[in-house]
Motif scaffolding. Structure first.
Motif, PDB file in Angstrom:
ATOM      1  N   LEU A 116       0.835  -1.206   0.000  1.00 19.19           N
ATOM      2  CA  LEU A 116       0.000   0.000   0.000  1.00 19.19           C
ATOM      3  C   LEU A 116       0.865   1.250   0.000  1.00 19.19           C
ATOM      4  O   LEU A 116       0.512   2.260  -0.628  1.00 19.19           O
ATOM      5  N   ALA A 117       2.001   1.193   0.707  1.00 18.64           N
ATOM      6  CA  ALA A 117       2.909   2.337   0.734  1.00 18.64           C
ATOM      7  C   ALA A 117       3.456   2.597  -0.666  1.00 18.64           C
ATOM      8  O   ALA A 117       3.546   3.753  -1.104  1.00 18.64           O
ATOM      9  N   ALA A 118       3.791   1.530  -1.379  1.00 13.64           N
ATOM     10  CA  ALA A 118       4.324   1.683  -2.739  1.00 13.64           C
ATOM     11  C   ALA A 118       3.271   2.325  -3.633  1.00 13.64           C
ATOM     12  O   ALA A 118       3.570   3.236  -4.422  1.00 13.64           O
ATOM     13  N   ASP A 119       2.028   1.869  -3.489  1.00 19.99           N
ATOM     14  CA  ASP A 119       0.930   2.437  -4.271  1.00 19.99           C
ATOM     15  C   ASP A 119       0.769   3.929  -3.965  1.00 19.99           C
ATOM     16  O   ASP A 119       0.673   4.758  -4.870  1.00 19.99           O
ATOM     17  N   SER A 120       0.774   4.264  -2.659  1.00 18.90           N
ATOM     18  CA  SER A 120       0.607   5.658  -2.266  1.00 18.90           C
ATOM     19  C   SER A 120       1.789   6.498  -2.747  1.00 18.90           C
ATOM     20  O   SER A 120       1.613   7.623  -3.217  1.00 18.90           O
ATOM     21  N   LEU A 121       2.981   5.945  -2.617  1.00 12.09           N
ATOM     22  CA  LEU A 121       4.174   6.667  -3.049  1.00 12.09           C
ATOM     23  C   LEU A 121       4.090   7.009  -4.532  1.00 12.09           C
ATOM     24  O   LEU A 121       4.351   8.154  -4.927  1.00 12.09           O
ATOM     25  N   SER A 122       3.679   6.037  -5.340  1.00  6.43           N
ATOM     26  CA  SER A 122       3.640   6.300  -6.782  1.00  6.43           C
ATOM     27  C   SER A 122       2.587   7.355  -7.107  1.00  6.43           C
ATOM     28  O   SER A 122       2.814   8.240  -7.928  1.00  6.43           O
ATOM     29  N   LYS A 123       1.440   7.282  -6.461  1.00 13.46           N
ATOM     30  CA  LYS A 123       0.386   8.277  -6.707  1.00 13.46           C
ATOM     31  C   LYS A 123       0.841   9.662  -6.265  1.00 13.46           C
ATOM     32  O   LYS A 123       0.644  10.661  -6.953  1.00 13.46           O
ATOM     33  N   LEU A 178      10.828   0.466  -2.791  1.00 16.49           N
ATOM     34  CA  LEU A 178      10.488   0.025  -1.431  1.00 16.49           C
ATOM     35  C   LEU A 178      10.820  -1.449  -1.197  1.00 16.49           C
ATOM     36  O   LEU A 178      10.446  -2.020  -0.180  1.00 16.49           O
ATOM     37  N   GLY A 179      11.501  -2.055  -2.176  1.00 15.63           N
ATOM     38  CA  GLY A 179      11.968  -3.424  -1.964  1.00 15.63           C
ATOM     39  C   GLY A 179      10.926  -4.502  -2.196  1.00 15.63           C
ATOM     40  O   GLY A 179      11.063  -5.624  -1.702  1.00 15.63           O
ATOM     41  N   ILE A 180       9.871  -4.175  -2.945  1.00 14.07           N
ATOM     42  CA  ILE A 180       8.854  -5.203  -3.235  1.00 14.07           C
ATOM     43  C   ILE A 180       9.331  -6.066  -4.399  1.00 14.07           C
ATOM     44  O   ILE A 180       9.813  -5.554  -5.402  1.00 14.07           O
ATOM     45  N   ARG A 181       9.205  -7.380  -4.239  1.00 12.58           N
ATOM     46  CA  ARG A 181       9.682  -8.310  -5.265  1.00 12.58           C
ATOM     47  C   ARG A 181       8.634  -9.406  -5.492  1.00 12.58           C
ATOM     48  O   ARG A 181       7.626  -9.456  -4.791  1.00 12.58           O
ATOM     49  N   GLY A 182       8.896 -10.267  -6.429  1.00 10.25           N
ATOM     50  CA  GLY A 182       8.067 -11.462  -6.623  1.00 10.25           C
ATOM     51  C   GLY A 182       6.648 -11.162  -7.084  1.00 10.25           C
ATOM     52  O   GLY A 182       6.405 -10.186  -7.805  1.00 10.25           O
ATOM     53  N   THR A 183       5.723 -12.005  -6.637  1.00 11.06           N
ATOM     54  CA  THR A 183       4.333 -11.889  -7.092  1.00 11.06           C
ATOM     55  C   THR A 183       3.730 -10.528  -6.749  1.00 11.06           C
ATOM     56  O   THR A 183       2.991  -9.948  -7.553  1.00 11.06           O
ATOM     57  N   THR A 184       4.058 -10.016  -5.549  1.00 16.53           N
ATOM     58  CA  THR A 184       3.486  -8.731  -5.155  1.00 16.53           C
ATOM     59  C   THR A 184       3.886  -7.630  -6.145  1.00 16.53           C
ATOM     60  O   THR A 184       3.079  -6.767  -6.490  1.00 16.53           O
ATOM     61  N   LEU A 185       5.130  -7.676  -6.608  1.00 20.83           N
ATOM     62  CA  LEU A 185       5.590  -6.691  -7.604  1.00 20.83           C
ATOM     63  C   LEU A 185       4.771  -6.820  -8.883  1.00 20.83           C
ATOM     64  O   LEU A 185       4.325  -5.815  -9.461  1.00 20.83           O
ATOM     65  N   LYS A 186       4.556  -8.059  -9.307  1.00 21.52           N
ATOM     66  CA  LYS A 186       3.764  -8.291 -10.526  1.00 21.52           C
ATOM     67  C   LYS A 186       2.338  -7.744 -10.358  1.00 21.52           C
ATOM     68  O   LYS A 186       1.816  -7.068 -11.242  1.00 21.52           O
ATOM     69  N   VAL A 187       1.726  -8.058  -9.199  1.00 23.51           N
ATOM     70  CA  VAL A 187       0.370  -7.560  -8.940  1.00 23.51           C
ATOM     71  C   VAL A 187       0.356  -6.042  -9.011  1.00 23.51           C
ATOM     72  O   VAL A 187      -0.523  -5.431  -9.632  1.00 23.51           O
ATOM     73  N   SER A 188       1.365  -5.415  -8.385  1.00 26.38           N
ATOM     74  CA  SER A 188       1.362  -3.958  -8.326  1.00 26.38           C
ATOM     75  C   SER A 188       1.496  -3.356  -9.722  1.00 26.38           C
ATOM     76  O   SER A 188       0.891  -2.322 -10.015  1.00 26.38           O
ATOM     77  N   ILE A 189       2.248  -4.001 -10.605  1.00 26.94           N
ATOM     78  CA  ILE A 189       2.397  -3.461 -11.962  1.00 26.94           C
ATOM     79  C   ILE A 189       1.140  -3.707 -12.804  1.00 26.94           C
ATOM     80  O   ILE A 189       0.624  -2.789 -13.436  1.00 26.94           O
ATOM     81  N   VAL A 190       0.625  -4.956 -12.764  1.00 29.59           N
ATOM     82  CA  VAL A 190      -0.533  -5.268 -13.608  1.00 29.59           C
ATOM     83  C   VAL A 190      -1.767  -4.468 -13.179  1.00 29.59           C
ATOM     84  O   VAL A 190      -2.525  -3.985 -14.023  1.00 29.59           O
ATOM     85  N   GLN A 191      -1.950  -4.284 -11.868  1.00 24.59           N
ATOM     86  CA  GLN A 191      -3.137  -3.524 -11.427  1.00 24.59           C
ATOM     87  C   GLN A 191      -3.072  -2.076 -11.907  1.00 24.59           C
ATOM     88  O   GLN A 191      -4.103  -1.453 -12.149  1.00 24.59           O
ATOM     89  N   ALA A 192      -1.839  -1.543 -12.053  1.00 28.74           N
ATOM     90  CA  ALA A 192      -1.711  -0.169 -12.535  1.00 28.74           C
ATOM     91  C   ALA A 192      -2.042  -0.070 -14.021  1.00 28.74           C
ATOM     92  O   ALA A 192      -2.272   1.024 -14.536  1.00 28.74           O
ATOM     93  N   ALA A 193      -2.053  -1.222 -14.713  1.00 27.39           N
ATOM     94  CA  ALA A 193      -2.353  -1.223 -16.153  1.00 27.39           C
ATOM     95  C   ALA A 193      -3.795  -1.623 -16.438  1.00 27.39           C
ATOM     96  O   ALA A 193      -4.145  -1.964 -17.566  1.00 27.39           O
ATOM     97  N   LEU A 194      -4.654  -1.561 -15.418  1.00 30.73           N
ATOM     98  CA  LEU A 194      -6.086  -1.842 -15.627  1.00 30.73           C
ATOM     99  C   LEU A 194      -6.731  -0.662 -16.349  1.00 30.73           C
ATOM    100  O   LEU A 194      -6.175   0.437 -16.361  1.00 30.73           O
TER     101      LEU A 194
END
Lengths: 420, 420
Positions: free
Chosen positions: A71-78, A360-376
């Motif tokens: 959530l912090a990564a999401d907020s940071l990017s916004k 923020l050091g996010i890796r793996g599946t969570t990183l993938k989720v965070s990228i794909v959700q931004a491309a909705l």
């Protein structure tokens, strides 16, 4: 990624598109519904199906076990995108607050509830559904409030500019705090009157409307617009009568603590009429109580919510299809702007999200989720706000409609590129 | 029956009533939807939600393993009631075909799809769901066709009576076969023209309607009526323009083989415009193929249907609530008739069903299911037909609406009396 995995994703996404296309062709080819009838379906979706759907999802999470880093990564990017845009609007000649708000919507606010949850779940498994629901909570409680604040700030500033230009003091630059406070106070009391008149936005009695017709002719609210055009009111039920008073003028201004507080109160007044905000706050409250004391909803209540929220997913897509069919053009804002919009939505947005997640050091599946959700595809709420405040609505409608079409191949490309 | 079992039943039924009451109070107390908007929701339910719901249920059964004894008992009881009523209308002075049709609807045609499946499933377990689905198939393929035949027969006879009375030969009793054939042929070509004009009932283009306005002013079809009154069109999308031509006259008549065939063709013409009939026929066809060759629906198709049929249950009840709120009175036909209706629906109907089940040797849980399903509230389709053919619509609307309220305690009383 195996063909089996792709097949799973298509099994989840194609039905959403099927529902949308069914609605589209029921208007375009079979003329099954009149504009008024469409607005009935859209109203049902906006008032019951979507708020119940989001309550149903949100109330099931455990707020004590949120993925705070994600959530912090999401907020940071916004936040990063927002600051960049405000910086541009303040310091560059071609920058403007208006475009900053629109670009912020397009870059950072995807359709997490209706498209995001089923899609990401099909891609990365049930355990990632929770991440998406957490994003839905953040988006509807925090980021839509920020967006409303930006719109109200712009309204206040524009009112002021208009007032000043009518007093023909155009040559004077810079807005004094006193003046701004004055305008904000005026807007504020306008809003208060409005609320007293129509305690609850969704309570629109036909008789009342007729009575008020005379007063309102100059200020068609979103309610009237949507009736005339059968516009998709999905997700938010807010309307204001100040829309048309405010004219576009590009000016920078200074703002003091008092006026910020007043704008915030105006935003609150908008929020208390936003059913999705209620649904989110109630949902998270229930989730807190239920996780803290291990209380479950009585089955009768659970079923009563589910019976209508079950309708939410399909009906929301159906409503989107109706909206699509009602538009004179799928690319309302012109091809050039549409192309820019798509680049921002599907490339810049995910890029910022990827950057802040990696930072923020996010890796793996969570990183993938965070990228794909931004491309909705584009979220519906920012479009409803844009329509309400009359700020580039055709740009947002294109992002919603054309974005839906573009997003299917794009998100699948992202999914394939990121690997499973 | 334990309190736990009663609680399970309430968990299944209360959400249905919740959805209905939400719709009722959103009109009565909050005025959230205009009449046009309601008709949009009702149309969505009638065109998409209900047909997809019934297709979804029916396509899942195994037609090679139907409970034929149970279905025979159901058919026997319906046939018995029908013959009794026709006997009464032919041989007794106070008997009439009109009341025979209405009483047949009320005594034998309950709401099996929306109320029946969830209720009986909660009472007697998942394995009894199949029995209810089999009843849904029989009802929508056979019994609604029989009902349509009765209505068309009455229309033909009434046209003839009218024609004869306008020729002032009122004193002459008995209708010759030749005359009846003539009228049926006339009705038939009327229907054919109608079909050529509006190939598919649900295809109502606003422009077309305006064009046709002049011709139709004298014959408002159900489509127009429902638009004006926001009437619940649930379950069937049929409209005719002959409604108003036919006036009520009570006469007995004789009928030959030719006119029966012609009336049957008229009935076919009605059926091909009835989406529920399609849904049932397609559903049973799929079920046959799927059980015979062990084929499954592709998941994508399954999900595409489910996403909208999921909306069916809640939306059908919501639509019923809207209809309820739009009526000037819950007991439109007066208290005396309403009381008779309730006795026929909730006591006579189940009694005939119990009798024929016992006669055919049905015992145990199946017997209980057969009795309780006969005590469900009135089905919607017979009301839509009654409205279309203008035959005691206020009696059927009372049976639907007031029946919904009465049925909750009544079915639970039956459930308790029969033991678990």
């Amino acid at each position: 990624m195996s063909p089996k995995e792709l097949y799973n994703v298509l099994n989840a996404v194609v039905p959403l598109y099927f529902s949308m296309l069914l609605a589209y062709s029921s208007i375009k080819h079979f003329k099954l519904f009149t504009a008024d009838q469409c607005s009935g379906i859209n109203r049902f979706v906006a008032i019951f199906a979507i708020p119940l759907l989001s309550f149903n999802f949100i109330s099931r999470i455990n707020p004590f076990h949120m993925h705070f880093l994600f959530l912090a990564a999401d907020s940071l990017s916004k936040l990063f995108v927002l600051l960049l845009l405000l910086f541009w609007s303040h310091l560059f000649k071609n920058g403007s607050l208006d475009w900053s708000i629109t670009l912020f919507s397009i870059a950072t606010l995807p359709n997490t509830l209706v498209m995001g949850i089923p899609l990401l779940k099909s891609m990365y498994g049930d355990e990632q559904e929770d991440l998406m629901i957490q994003l839905v909570v953040m988006q509807s409680i925090i980021w839509y409030t920020v967006l409303l604040f930006l719109f109200e700030f712009r309204s206040a500033r524009n009112s002021l500019m208009e007032k000043r230009s009518s007093n023909s003091v155009k040559e004077e630059r810079g807005v004094s705090e006193e003046e701004l406070v004055h305008v904000v106070v005026a807007n504020y009391s306008l809003a208060e009157n409005e609320i007293q008149r129509s305690q609850f936005v969704t309570k629109v009695s036909p008789e009342l409307e007729e009575e008020e017709e005379d007063n309102e002719e100059k200020f068609p609210g979103i309610e009237e617009l949507s009736k005339q055009q059968g516009v998709c009111e999905s997700s938010v039920q807010v309307f204001s009568r100040e829309d048309e008073i405010m004219r576009e003028e590009h000016e920078k201004s200074q703002i003091g603590r008092l006026s910020v507080l007043l704008i915030l109160r105006l935003v609150c007044h908008k929020l208390i009429r936003n059913l999705n905000f209620y649904a989110s706050v109630l949902g998270i409250s229930w989730a807190l109580i239920s996780s803290r004391w291990n209380v479950k909803k009585p089955l009768m209540m659970e079923n009563s919510i589910t019976i209508l929220s079950n309708a939410g997913l399909g009906m929301a897509m159906f409503s989107l299809g109706l909206f699509m069919a009602m538009q004179p053009s799928i690319i309302a804002c012109g091809k050039r702007l549409a192309a820019y919009g798509m680049i921002i939505r599907f490339i810049a947005g995910p890029a910022f999200m990827a950057l802040s997640s990696v930072l923020l050091g996010i890796r793996g599946t969570t990183l993938k989720v965070s990228i794909v959700q931004a491309a909705l595809p584009q979220g519906i709420v920012p479009f409803v706000f844009a329509k309400e405040y009359d700020l580039h609505p055709e740009m947002l409608s294109t992002a919603v409609i054309f974005g839906m079409i573009v997003s299917l191949p794009v998100t699948i490309l992202y999914y394939m590129a990121l690997g499973s």
